[in-house]
Design an enzyme around this catalytic site. Structure first.
Site, PDB file in Angstrom:
ATOM      1  N   GLU A 238       0.835  -1.207   0.000  1.00 15.21           N
ATOM      2  CA  GLU A 238       0.000   0.000   0.000  1.00 15.21           C
ATOM      3  C   GLU A 238       0.868   1.255   0.000  1.00 15.21           C
ATOM      4  O   GLU A 238       1.662   1.478   0.927  1.00 15.21           O
ATOM      5  CB  GLU A 238      -0.930   0.022   1.219  1.00 15.21           C
ATOM      6  CG  GLU A 238      -1.794   1.264   1.261  1.00 15.21           C
ATOM      7  CD  GLU A 238      -2.706   1.320   2.472  1.00 15.21           C
ATOM      8  OE1 GLU A 238      -3.306   2.378   2.718  1.00 15.21           O
ATOM      9  OE2 GLU A 238      -2.813   0.303   3.169  1.00 15.21           O
ATOM     10  N   LYS A 370      -7.519 -15.806  15.942  1.00 20.29           N
ATOM     11  CA  LYS A 370      -7.780 -15.391  14.556  1.00 20.29           C
ATOM     12  C   LYS A 370      -9.238 -15.033  14.300  1.00 20.29           C
ATOM     13  O   LYS A 370      -9.740 -15.191  13.189  1.00 20.29           O
ATOM     14  CB  LYS A 370      -7.308 -16.465  13.567  1.00 20.29           C
ATOM     15  CG  LYS A 370      -5.825 -16.808  13.662  1.00 20.29           C
ATOM     16  CD  LYS A 370      -5.441 -17.892  12.668  1.00 20.29           C
ATOM     17  CE  LYS A 370      -3.947 -18.186  12.705  1.00 20.29           C
ATOM     18  NZ  LYS A 370      -3.532 -18.890  13.928  1.00 20.29           N
ATOM     19  N   ASP A 446       2.368 -14.395  12.580  1.00 18.93           N
ATOM     20  CA  ASP A 446       1.247 -15.015  11.867  1.00 18.93           C
ATOM     21  C   ASP A 446       0.325 -13.902  11.373  1.00 18.93           C
ATOM     22  O   ASP A 446      -0.342 -13.251  12.182  1.00 18.93           O
ATOM     23  CB  ASP A 446       0.485 -15.947  12.812  1.00 18.93           C
ATOM     24  CG  ASP A 446      -0.581 -16.767  12.099  1.00 18.93           C
ATOM     25  OD1 ASP A 446      -1.003 -16.352  10.999  1.00 18.93           O
ATOM     26  OD2 ASP A 446      -1.002 -17.797  12.639  1.00 18.93           O
ATOM     27  N   HIS A 544      -2.554  10.339  -1.236  1.00 25.62           N
ATOM     28  CA  HIS A 544      -2.661   9.090  -1.979  1.00 25.62           C
ATOM     29  C   HIS A 544      -2.458   9.313  -3.475  1.00 25.62           C
ATOM     30  O   HIS A 544      -1.961   8.433  -4.171  1.00 25.62           O
ATOM     31  CB  HIS A 544      -4.017   8.428  -1.712  1.00 25.62           C
ATOM     32  CG  HIS A 544      -4.017   7.547  -0.496  1.00 25.62           C
ATOM     33  ND1 HIS A 544      -3.619   6.241  -0.533  1.00 25.62           N
ATOM     34  CD2 HIS A 544      -4.329   7.818   0.801  1.00 25.62           C
ATOM     35  CE1 HIS A 544      -3.711   5.721   0.682  1.00 25.62           C
ATOM     36  NE2 HIS A 544      -4.131   6.658   1.512  1.00 25.62           N
TER      37      HIS A 544
END
Length: 558
Positions: A238, A370, A446, A544
């Site tokens: 990004e 998770k 993770d 951006h």
């Protein structure tokens, strides 16, 4: 398809298991021994057995006749020499390979704590002749490899056994890649194959590899946190993310730095068990939560690890099902394996007094791993951290291009009220997940645990008569480790080393992982500060357009 790898295969660059004078003289594990070597082995084995038998018989006779053992004849001297020579030969031929196999199979999570932080990574494997480039197969494949590829394509050879059968992880990846190309009819030119140590992931990181993904890593900083100047590695695709975080770091540094505190540290695992009745489930709940039984449970839980230490057990019921949430410290590891082993010990122990207990699963989702869950938001999981800073008025104006009142107002309306309207669970922030994920990927964590690790509430207040800004992020469930899993890979290990948290801290077990958690929170603080400022000043779209998007007028494009 995911396949469990049963045993570790030595790296291609590992020392040879046989003894030889050169490449041609080396005997690899699994190869048939040449005839001269087999004859030599038999001769020395027979010599060893004969010498030992003769000496034992002679010494027994001496003991019976009260003859001193140190009085030896010429025949006994020859027997002793034969015994020593044959023993040296047999140990040199078989012993080294045995030791290497033991070392290569030592992958228990606790052993990661013994690795010195300054240990150099293993050298990269040599180029494989199967595929000389990432883009295409060679013109002529070796006949042996061609047969294996054909077997994989035909379904006669399972893809997941290639590493075990070949003993060469790099060659296995190349063959699997070629088989995939033939099965699908698609080239994967952009996916590189060479330049990666496939042996380093065997049995612990990724099954059936065919290449690796390149991901750019940038650095934000210096992040001045708790008196340290840190440069934070972030892996992301990004645009503007690292630039924005870097601006936040600058604002924090020019205001004197940030401070952090880890107020809770414990990994969780929650098995679920079913009973014949709710009453029986409630009996076990009472037993587990009774303080008088904690010492017994603690001894049983802790015996599987040198670092896991039980902190407590909390239970919840759903009918006759009991959910038992165990919490324990895990040193510098993220600790899922540690806590699971300890929980299994306790379940085995409880089975004697509760034989009617049916353990449905080692994980009953009350952990909760998770998944976005209120239990992690309230009780915490992993490291619970608060990071704060006071940003001076002139820094807000010059670096962040806005003012304190606008920032406080936007935070209330957007991060607090807006998230409440959305029914957010732990998402009372601007973009904590952005920073958490980028650091997780760079440091070998993770990535899926970004879900609960990104739970964060961002608070902004005007202080000192409204002139300065107090900003804080509270993150109750940052799940990180500095040993185990992907942290041992070369690139991720380098990023951890950059932060000074590589490996385990021997003087203070767990301190490296806690420091990494504070770095995550500090970077989130910087990212939140910069993004909220950009939105308050109306600069988000412009930034951006500069870093992440084309500025072309698409209406004029045919």
């Amino acid at each position: 398809m995911a396949v469990e790898v049963r045993r570790r295969v030595p790296a291609p660059h590992a020392a040879p298991r046989g003894r030889g004078t050169g490449e041609k003289g080396r005997v690899q594990a699994g190869d048939a021994l040449p005839l001269p070597i087999r004859h030599t082995n038999l001769i020395f084995s027979a010599l060893f057995a004969a010498s030992l038998a003769y000496l034992m018989r002679r010494w027994r006779e001496k003991i019976r006749t009260s003859t001193p053992l140190h009085v030896v004849g010429l025949t006994e001297i020859f027997a002793i020499c034969g015994l020593v020579a044959s023993l040296i030969y047999l140990l040199s031929f078989f012993g080294i390979a045995f030791v290497q196999s033991v070392v290569s199979n030592s992958d228990d999570e606790d052993e990661d704590f013994l690795i010195a932080s300054g240990q150099k990574p293993a050298p990269a494997p040599q180029q494989c002749a199967l595929l000389q480039s990432a883009g295409a197969a060679p013109e002529k494949m070796p006949e042996e490899d061609e047969e294996i590829v054909a077997g994989v394509v035909a379904g006669k050879i399972p893809s997941y056994v290639l590493e075990t059968r070949l003993g060469d992880c790099r060659r296995a990846a190349g063959i699997r890649r070629e088989a995939l190309r033939r099965i699908t009819g698609r080239e994967i030119d952009g996916l590189p194959l060479d330049g990666f140590d496939y042996a380093s992931i065997l049995g612990q990181c990724c099954e059936m590899p065919v290449g690796y993904v390149q991901l750019p890593v940038g650095v934000a900083g210096p992040l001045v946190l708790d008196g340290r100047r840190l440069y934070v590695p972030m892996a992301t695709t990004e645009g503007c993310l690292i630039a924005s975080t870097n601006r936040g770091c600058k604002a924090i540094a020019e205001s004197g730095g940030a401070s952090s505190v880890v107020y809770r540290d414990g990994m969780t695992r929650a098995p679920v068990a079913r009973f014949p009745s709710a009453r029986r489930a409630a009996e076990l709940k009472g037993f587990l939560e009774d303080p008088a039984n904690f010492d017994t449970l603690n001894v049983v839980f802790n015996r599987s690890s040198r670092f896991a230490r039980l902190q407590g057990v909390k239970c919840a019921m759903a009918g006759r099902n009991l959910y038992m949430r165990f919490t324990c410290s895990t040193g510098d590891a993220m600790g899922m394996n540690m806590v699971s082993k300890g929980v299994q010990n306790v379940l085995d122990y409880l089975q004697d007094d509760f034989p009617d207990m049916d353990v449905v699963s080692i994980s009953g989702n009350f952990c909760s791993d998770k998944k976005s869950a209120a239990v992690n938001w309230i009780e915490g999981r992993g490291k619970s951290v608060v990071c704060e800073a006071v940003i001076r008025e002139e820094v807000v104006r010059k670096v962040l291009k806005t003012n304190v009142q606008s920032l406080v107002e936007l935070n209330v309306i957007k991060n607090l009220a807006g998230s409440a309207v959305a029914g957010a669970l732990g998402g009372f922030n601007a973009h904590a997940s952005n920073i958490v994920t980028a650091i997780f990927i760079a440091t070998g964590q993770d990535p899926a645990q970004n879900v609960e690790s990104s739970q964060c509430i961002t608070m902004l207040e005007a202080i000192n008569d409204g002139r300065d800004l107090h900003i804080s992020v509270t993150m109750p469930s940052i799940e990180v480790g500095t040993v185990g899993g992907g942290t041992q890979l070369a690139s991720q290990s380098a990023c951890l080393d950059l932060l000074g948290v590589k490996g385990a801290n021997r003087e203070s077990p767990g301190s490296n992982a806690r420091l990494l958690a504070t770095v995550v929170a500090g970077a989130v603080l910087a990212g939140e500060l910069s993004l909220i400022s950009a939105q308050a000043a109306g600069h988000l779209v412009q930034s951006h357009m500069k870093y992440n998007r084309s500025s072309r007028d698409m209406s004029k494009v045919a």
